[in-house]
Design a protein around this motif. Structure first.
Motif, PDB file in Angstrom:
ATOM      1  N   ARG A  44      18.684  35.535  59.599  1.00  0.00           N
ATOM      2  CA  ARG A  44      17.746  34.382  59.206  1.00  0.00           C
ATOM      3  C   ARG A  44      16.804  34.085  60.092  1.00  0.00           C
ATOM      4  NH1 ARG A  44      17.371  32.063  54.967  1.00  0.00           N
ATOM      5  NH2 ARG A  44      19.257  31.484  53.782  1.00  0.00           N
ATOM      6  N   THR A  45      15.450  33.851  59.475  1.00  0.00           N
ATOM      7  CA  THR A  45      14.401  33.221  60.737  1.00  0.00           C
ATOM      8  C   THR A  45      14.234  31.869  60.505  1.00  0.00           C
ATOM      9  OG1 THR A  45      12.976  34.062  58.955  1.00  0.00           O
ATOM     10  CG2 THR A  45      13.603  35.509  60.675  1.00  0.00           C
ATOM     11  N   SER A  46      15.006  31.154  59.479  1.00  0.00           N
ATOM     12  CA  SER A  46      14.525  29.825  59.381  1.00  0.00           C
ATOM     13  C   SER A  46      16.142  29.026  59.346  1.00  0.00           C
ATOM     14  CB  SER A  46      13.820  29.409  58.133  1.00  0.00           C
ATOM     15  OG  SER A  46      14.241  29.788  56.967  1.00  0.00           O
ATOM     16  N   GLU A  47      15.966  27.590  59.128  1.00  0.00           N
ATOM     17  CA  GLU A  47      17.330  27.094  59.089  1.00  0.00           C
ATOM     18  C   GLU A  47      17.858  27.208  57.578  1.00  0.00           C
ATOM     19  OE1 GLU A  47      18.943  24.881  61.198  1.00  0.00           O
ATOM     20  OE2 GLU A  47      17.361  25.577  62.496  1.00  0.00           O
ATOM     21  N   GLY A  48      19.201  26.850  57.517  1.00  0.00           N
ATOM     22  CA  GLY A  48      19.948  27.035  56.286  1.00  0.00           C
ATOM     23  C   GLY A  48      20.931  28.275  56.436  1.00  0.00           C
ATOM     24  N   GLU A  49      21.670  28.530  55.257  1.00  0.00           N
ATOM     25  CA  GLU A  49      22.650  29.622  55.235  1.00  0.00           C
ATOM     26  C   GLU A  49      22.492  30.549  54.172  1.00  0.00           C
ATOM     27  OE1 GLU A  49      26.274  27.621  54.837  1.00  0.00           O
ATOM     28  OE2 GLU A  49      26.476  27.132  56.806  1.00  0.00           O
ATOM     29  N   PHE A  50      22.668  31.877  54.133  1.00  0.00           N
ATOM     30  CA  PHE A  50      22.694  32.675  53.081  1.00  0.00           C
ATOM     31  C   PHE A  50      23.829  32.316  52.129  1.00  0.00           C
ATOM     32  CE2 PHE A  50      21.035  35.399  56.462  1.00  0.00           C
ATOM     33  CZ  PHE A  50      19.999  35.813  55.955  1.00  0.00           C
ATOM     34  N   VAL A  51      23.538  32.535  50.698  1.00  0.00           N
ATOM     35  CA  VAL A  51      24.819  32.290  50.111  1.00  0.00           C
ATOM     36  C   VAL A  51      24.849  33.601  49.009  1.00  0.00           C
ATOM     37  CG1 VAL A  51      24.996  31.125  47.791  1.00  0.00           C
ATOM     38  CG2 VAL A  51      23.829  29.707  49.397  1.00  0.00           C
ATOM     39  N   LEU A  52      25.958  33.961  49.098  1.00  0.00           N
ATOM     40  CA  LEU A  52      26.337  35.172  48.014  1.00  0.00           C
ATOM     41  C   LEU A  52      26.698  34.658  46.691  1.00  0.00           C
ATOM     42  CD1 LEU A  52      27.378  38.210  48.129  1.00  0.00           C
ATOM     43  CD2 LEU A  52      29.666  37.520  48.769  1.00  0.00           C
ATOM     44  N   HIS A  53      26.162  35.226  45.777  1.00  0.00           N
ATOM     45  CA  HIS A  53      26.243  34.948  44.335  1.00  0.00           C
ATOM     46  C   HIS A  53      27.047  36.162  43.806  1.00  0.00           C
ATOM     47  CE1 HIS A  53      23.535  31.365  44.443  1.00  0.00           C
ATOM     48  NE2 HIS A  53      22.868  32.466  45.213  1.00  0.00           N
ATOM     49  N   HIS A  54      28.238  35.874  43.185  1.00  0.00           N
ATOM     50  CA  HIS A  54      29.014  37.043  42.475  1.00  0.00           C
ATOM     51  C   HIS A  54      29.734  36.596  41.367  1.00  0.00           C
ATOM     52  CE1 HIS A  54      32.933  35.959  44.640  1.00  0.00           C
ATOM     53  NE2 HIS A  54      31.901  35.518  45.363  1.00  0.00           N
ATOM     54  N   ALA A  55      30.644  37.346  40.852  1.00  0.00           N
ATOM     55  CA  ALA A  55      31.535  36.752  39.550  1.00  0.00           C
ATOM     56  C   ALA A  55      32.926  37.258  39.782  1.00  0.00           C
ATOM     57  CB  ALA A  55      31.004  37.374  38.325  1.00  0.00           C
ATOM     58  N   LYS A  78      43.317  35.373  33.134  1.00  0.00           N
ATOM     59  CA  LYS A  78      43.456  34.092  33.354  1.00  0.00           C
ATOM     60  C   LYS A  78      42.301  33.130  33.088  1.00  0.00           C
ATOM     61  CE  LYS A  78      46.235  34.760  37.885  1.00  0.00           C
ATOM     62  NZ  LYS A  78      46.206  34.456  39.255  1.00  0.00           N
ATOM     63  N   ILE A  79      42.432  31.861  32.720  1.00  0.00           N
ATOM     64  CA  ILE A  79      41.557  31.172  32.351  1.00  0.00           C
ATOM     65  C   ILE A  79      40.191  31.120  33.137  1.00  0.00           C
ATOM     66  CG2 ILE A  79      42.052  28.908  33.638  1.00  0.00           C
ATOM     67  CD1 ILE A  79      40.788  29.016  29.788  1.00  0.00           C
ATOM     68  N   GLU A  80      40.268  31.508  34.503  1.00  0.00           N
ATOM     69  CA  GLU A  80      38.987  31.778  35.319  1.00  0.00           C
ATOM     70  C   GLU A  80      38.436  33.238  35.310  1.00  0.00           C
ATOM     71  OE1 GLU A  80      42.429  31.700  37.265  1.00  0.00           O
ATOM     72  OE2 GLU A  80      42.453  29.436  36.739  1.00  0.00           O
ATOM     73  N   ASP A  81      38.714  33.906  34.617  1.00  0.00           N
ATOM     74  CA  ASP A  81      38.207  35.040  34.448  1.00  0.00           C
ATOM     75  C   ASP A  81      36.765  35.169  34.244  1.00  0.00           C
ATOM     76  OD1 ASP A  81      40.731  36.217  34.728  1.00  0.00           O
ATOM     77  OD2 ASP A  81      40.877  37.213  32.548  1.00  0.00           O
ATOM     78  N   PHE A  82      36.043  35.979  35.158  1.00  0.00           N
ATOM     79  CA  PHE A  82      34.723  36.227  34.845  1.00  0.00           C
ATOM     80  C   PHE A  82      33.834  34.920  35.400  1.00  0.00           C
ATOM     81  CE2 PHE A  82      36.405  39.209  31.852  1.00  0.00           C
ATOM     82  CZ  PHE A  82      36.256  40.233  32.537  1.00  0.00           C
ATOM     83  N   GLN A  83      34.243  33.808  36.012  1.00  0.00           N
ATOM     84  CA  GLN A  83      33.420  32.668  36.304  1.00  0.00           C
ATOM     85  C   GLN A  83      32.607  33.282  37.512  1.00  0.00           C
ATOM     86  OE1 GLN A  83      36.390  29.616  37.627  1.00  0.00           O
ATOM     87  NE2 GLN A  83      36.415  29.114  35.370  1.00  0.00           N
ATOM     88  N   PRO A  84      31.416  32.451  37.555  1.00  0.00           N
ATOM     89  CA  PRO A  84      30.339  32.742  38.759  1.00  0.00           C
ATOM     90  C   PRO A  84      31.076  32.191  39.928  1.00  0.00           C
ATOM     91  CG  PRO A  84      29.734  31.334  37.157  1.00  0.00           C
ATOM     92  CD  PRO A  84      30.867  31.855  36.520  1.00  0.00           C
ATOM     93  N   ALA A  85      30.766  32.488  40.985  1.00  0.00           N
ATOM     94  CA  ALA A  85      31.218  32.197  42.439  1.00  0.00           C
ATOM     95  C   ALA A  85      29.768  32.420  43.285  1.00  0.00           C
ATOM     96  CB  ALA A  85      32.368  32.820  42.903  1.00  0.00           C
ATOM     97  N   ASP A  86      29.732  31.114  44.146  1.00  0.00           N
ATOM     98  CA  ASP A  86      28.901  31.024  45.088  1.00  0.00           C
ATOM     99  C   ASP A  86      29.503  30.851  46.612  1.00  0.00           C
ATOM    100  OD1 ASP A  86      26.658  31.164  43.012  1.00  0.00           O
ATOM    101  OD2 ASP A  86      26.891  29.128  42.842  1.00  0.00           O
ATOM    102  N   PHE A 122      29.038  43.281  41.058  1.00  0.00           N
ATOM    103  CA  PHE A 122      27.729  43.067  41.118  1.00  0.00           C
ATOM    104  C   PHE A 122      27.635  41.538  41.763  1.00  0.00           C
ATOM    105  CE2 PHE A 122      28.910  44.528  36.910  1.00  0.00           C
ATOM    106  CZ  PHE A 122      28.116  45.822  36.906  1.00  0.00           C
ATOM    107  N   PHE A 123      26.187  41.551  42.687  1.00  0.00           N
ATOM    108  CA  PHE A 123      26.162  40.373  43.680  1.00  0.00           C
ATOM    109  C   PHE A 123      24.749  40.282  44.044  1.00  0.00           C
ATOM    110  CE2 PHE A 123      26.974  43.763  46.285  1.00  0.00           C
ATOM    111  CZ  PHE A 123      26.147  43.466  47.459  1.00  0.00           C
ATOM    112  N   ASN A 124      24.379  39.291  44.313  1.00  0.00           N
ATOM    113  CA  ASN A 124      23.042  38.813  45.176  1.00  0.00           C
ATOM    114  C   ASN A 124      23.139  37.917  46.187  1.00  0.00           C
ATOM    115  OD1 ASN A 124      22.151  36.529  44.498  1.00  0.00           O
ATOM    116  ND2 ASN A 124      21.903  37.361  42.252  1.00  0.00           N
ATOM    117  N   VAL A 125      22.264  38.003  47.451  1.00  0.00           N
ATOM    118  CA  VAL A 125      22.430  37.336  48.433  1.00  0.00           C
ATOM    119  C   VAL A 125      21.038  36.543  48.141  1.00  0.00           C
ATOM    120  CG1 VAL A 125      22.418  37.041  50.758  1.00  0.00           C
ATOM    121  CG2 VAL A 125      23.643  38.825  49.827  1.00  0.00           C
ATOM    122  N   GLU A 126      21.174  35.138  48.499  1.00  0.00           N
ATOM    123  CA  GLU A 126      19.851  34.213  48.348  1.00  0.00           C
ATOM    124  C   GLU A 126      19.845  33.665  49.819  1.00  0.00           C
ATOM    125  OE1 GLU A 126      18.883  29.813  46.629  1.00  0.00           O
ATOM    126  OE2 GLU A 126      20.660  30.898  46.028  1.00  0.00           O
TER     127      GLU A 126
END
Length: 65
Positions: free
Chosen positions: A7-18, A24-32, A61-65
């Motif tokens: 990273r070249t600036s302040e802040g953190e990367f965020v990994l978005h996935h599911a 279970k009731i939590e199946d397929f919930q998004p996670a960050d 499947f995922f992406n990084v912000e």
């Protein structure tokens, strides 16, 4: 995929996935997940249900912000 991010600036990367499905009731919930400096995160799918589902821990499947 094994990757190092810089990273070249302040802040953190965020990994978005599911979450996967484990009947279970939590199946397929998004996670960050914040990825602070020096952190590691592993997402994977494992196991095979009798009816062919293979994404127990997380979806491939995922992406990084």
């Amino acid at each position: 995929m094994d990757v190092s991010l810089t990273r070249t600036s302040e802040g953190e990367f965020v990994l978005h996935h599911a979450k996967g499905s484990n009947h279970k009731i939590e199946d397929f919930q998004p996670a960050d997940d914040a990825l602070p400096p020096g952190s590691r995160r592993r997402i994977y799918s494992f196991g095979v249900h009798p009816w062919g589902m293979s994404s127990v821990e997380s979806l491939p499947f995922f992406n990084v912000e």
